[in-house]
Design a protein around this motif. Structure first.
Motif, PDB file in Angstrom:
ATOM      1  N   CYS A  77      21.731   2.787 -10.517  1.00  0.00           N
ATOM      2  CA  CYS A  77      20.532   2.987 -11.320  1.00  0.00           C
ATOM      3  C   CYS A  77      20.968   2.712 -12.745  1.00  0.00           C
ATOM      4  O   CYS A  77      21.664   3.525 -13.369  1.00  0.00           O
ATOM      5  N   ALA A  81      13.940   2.061 -15.572  1.00  0.00           N
ATOM      6  CA  ALA A  81      13.405   1.598 -14.285  1.00  0.00           C
ATOM      7  C   ALA A  81      14.274   0.529 -13.639  1.00  0.00           C
ATOM      8  O   ALA A  81      13.864  -0.086 -12.665  1.00  0.00           O
ATOM      9  N   ALA A 108      16.842   7.823  -8.406  1.00  0.00           N
ATOM     10  CA  ALA A 108      15.815   7.649  -9.432  1.00  0.00           C
ATOM     11  C   ALA A 108      14.910   8.867  -9.503  1.00  0.00           C
ATOM     12  O   ALA A 108      14.508   9.303 -10.591  1.00  0.00           O
ATOM     13  N   GLU A 113      12.654   9.201 -12.826  1.00  0.00           N
ATOM     14  CA  GLU A 113      12.045   7.893 -13.035  1.00  0.00           C
ATOM     15  C   GLU A 113      10.832   7.731 -12.115  1.00  0.00           C
ATOM     16  O   GLU A 113      10.963   7.883 -10.900  1.00  0.00           O
ATOM     17  N   VAL A 115       9.247   4.975 -11.398  1.00  0.00           N
ATOM     18  CA  VAL A 115       9.349   3.722 -10.661  1.00  0.00           C
ATOM     19  C   VAL A 115      10.737   3.149 -10.901  1.00  0.00           C
ATOM     20  O   VAL A 115      11.326   3.349 -11.964  1.00  0.00           O
ATOM     21  N   ILE A 116      11.281   2.478  -9.902  1.00  0.00           N
ATOM     22  CA  ILE A 116      12.614   1.879 -10.017  1.00  0.00           C
ATOM     23  C   ILE A 116      12.583   0.544  -9.277  1.00  0.00           C
ATOM     24  O   ILE A 116      11.932   0.421  -8.238  1.00  0.00           O
ATOM     25  N   ARG A 188       9.813  -0.048 -21.022  1.00  0.00           N
ATOM     26  CA  ARG A 188      11.062   0.716 -21.090  1.00  0.00           C
ATOM     27  C   ARG A 188      11.192   1.346 -22.454  1.00  0.00           C
ATOM     28  O   ARG A 188      10.424   1.050 -23.383  1.00  0.00           O
ATOM     29  N   ALA A 301      10.007  -3.215  -6.585  1.00  0.00           N
ATOM     30  CA  ALA A 301      10.137  -1.840  -7.051  1.00  0.00           C
ATOM     31  C   ALA A 301       9.555  -0.858  -6.045  1.00  0.00           C
ATOM     32  O   ALA A 301       8.826  -1.226  -5.119  1.00  0.00           O
ATOM     33  N   ARG A 303       8.243   3.545  -5.846  1.00  0.00           N
ATOM     34  CA  ARG A 303       7.970   4.799  -6.552  1.00  0.00           C
ATOM     35  C   ARG A 303       8.645   5.920  -5.789  1.00  0.00           C
ATOM     36  O   ARG A 303       8.230   6.264  -4.687  1.00  0.00           O
TER      37      ARG A 303
END
Length: 304
Positions: A77, A81, A108, A113, A115-116, A188, A301, A303
């Motif tokens: 990570c 994101a 994440a 986070e 979303v990643i 970001r 991506a 969630r």
């Protein structure tokens, strides 16, 4: 930390350290060669990213080791994101990629986070795997190259504007111009100046002339480009190109691009490349100056 990875008998996991950068590079290089037919990653890319002051390597990476002790997969990570992962093609089909994708999502979530995501070559095994796991496309990106015999037309700068290599005194202005421009479309947080220094100025192999700037009538930096030379010196890659918002539509970006590629050629490069994505709207600009798309990537991506 996320639950242990579900790995085949004899395989193990551990957090990574900066000393693992070479092993991670080898895994990523083998993965790139198998999916796109060429290798872009270099160890300097990993070292520069992992030496950022804000990045805790041990807390945000995991490596998968084969029974022999060889690193065969990894995930990280990267901050905000961003994520990345790779599995050596010799070990595809063992569920390692699925396990690493789950690790990214879980880590994440722990980091808060919403979303990643990460880029994968369009249509590649990684792309198909993430799609099957429900990872959705956020944007496309492209790697473009300038044919070796092509020359980007040089745009004359307006009166009282100049183009040159940056000095150390310019660095904070360069960072500001680039961050301001990229944050117009990038979702970001602002990159800390110390992180920018670590990835650009202190990147292994970086030279002062790699940072190119256009200055305005008052001497301030109004446009900037960051050039990365490959380890063998054969390729110049423009990693960043930005113009201050109030200075656009003057031809500064095209002049700077021609200057950066010219500087790379003057230092022995025979190949000039860059990448852009669908959020910037810049693809047609690069095609207009003669660059050609070499590969297409999908940012997928999830969630957590």
């Amino acid at each position: 930390m996320p639950a242990p990875l579900p790995l085949s008998t004899g395989f193990s996991e551990r957090p990574l350290t900066l000393a693992d950068a070479g092993a991670v590079t080898r895994v990523m290089a083998a993965n790139e060669l198998a999916t796109i037919g060429e290798v872009h990653i270099e160890e300097a890319d990993i070292v520069a990213d992992w030496q950022r002051p804000s990045f805790d390597v041990g807390a945000t990476t995991v490596g998968v080791l084969a029974p022999t002790g060889e690193l065969v997969g990894y995930a990280e990570c990267s901050g905000g994101a961003r994520a990345d992962a790779a599995v050596h093609p010799d070990h595809w089909g063992r569920g390692i990629g699925t396990a690493l994708a789950a690790w990214i999502s879980a880590r994440a979530a722990e980091l808060g986070e919403p979303v990643i995501g990460m880029p994968v070559p369009q249509g590649s095994p990684g792309d198909r795997l993430l799609e099957s796991l429900g990872w959705f496309p956020r944007w496309e990106s492209w790697v473009l190259a300038l044919p070796e015999d092509a020359v980007i037309p040089v745009r004359d700068l307006p009166d009282a504007y100049a183009i040159r290599a940056a000095t150390a005194q310019d660095h904070e202005q360069v960072w500001t111009v680039i961050e301001d421009a990229f944050l117009e479309w990038s979702e970001r947080e602002r990159e800390p100046f110390a992180d920018w220094v670590a990835t650009v100025v202190e990147r292994p192999g970086a030279e002062p002339w790699n940072i190119r700037v256009v200055t305005g009538p008052d001497g301030a930096v109004v446009a900037a480009a960051v050039l990365v030379m490959t380890e063998d010196g054969r390729e110049g890659y423009v990693s960043k190109l930005a113009t201050r918002k109030d200075q656009r539509n003057r031809g500064l970006a095209q002049a700077l691009l021609a200057d950066a590629f010219g500087a790379a050629r003057a230092h022995g490069a025979t190949r000039a490349t860059l990448s852009t994505d669908s959020r910037t709207g810049a693809l047609d600009l690069y095609r207009h100056v003669g660059m050609e798309v070499e590969s297409t990537w999908i940012h997928r991506a999830t969630r957590p």
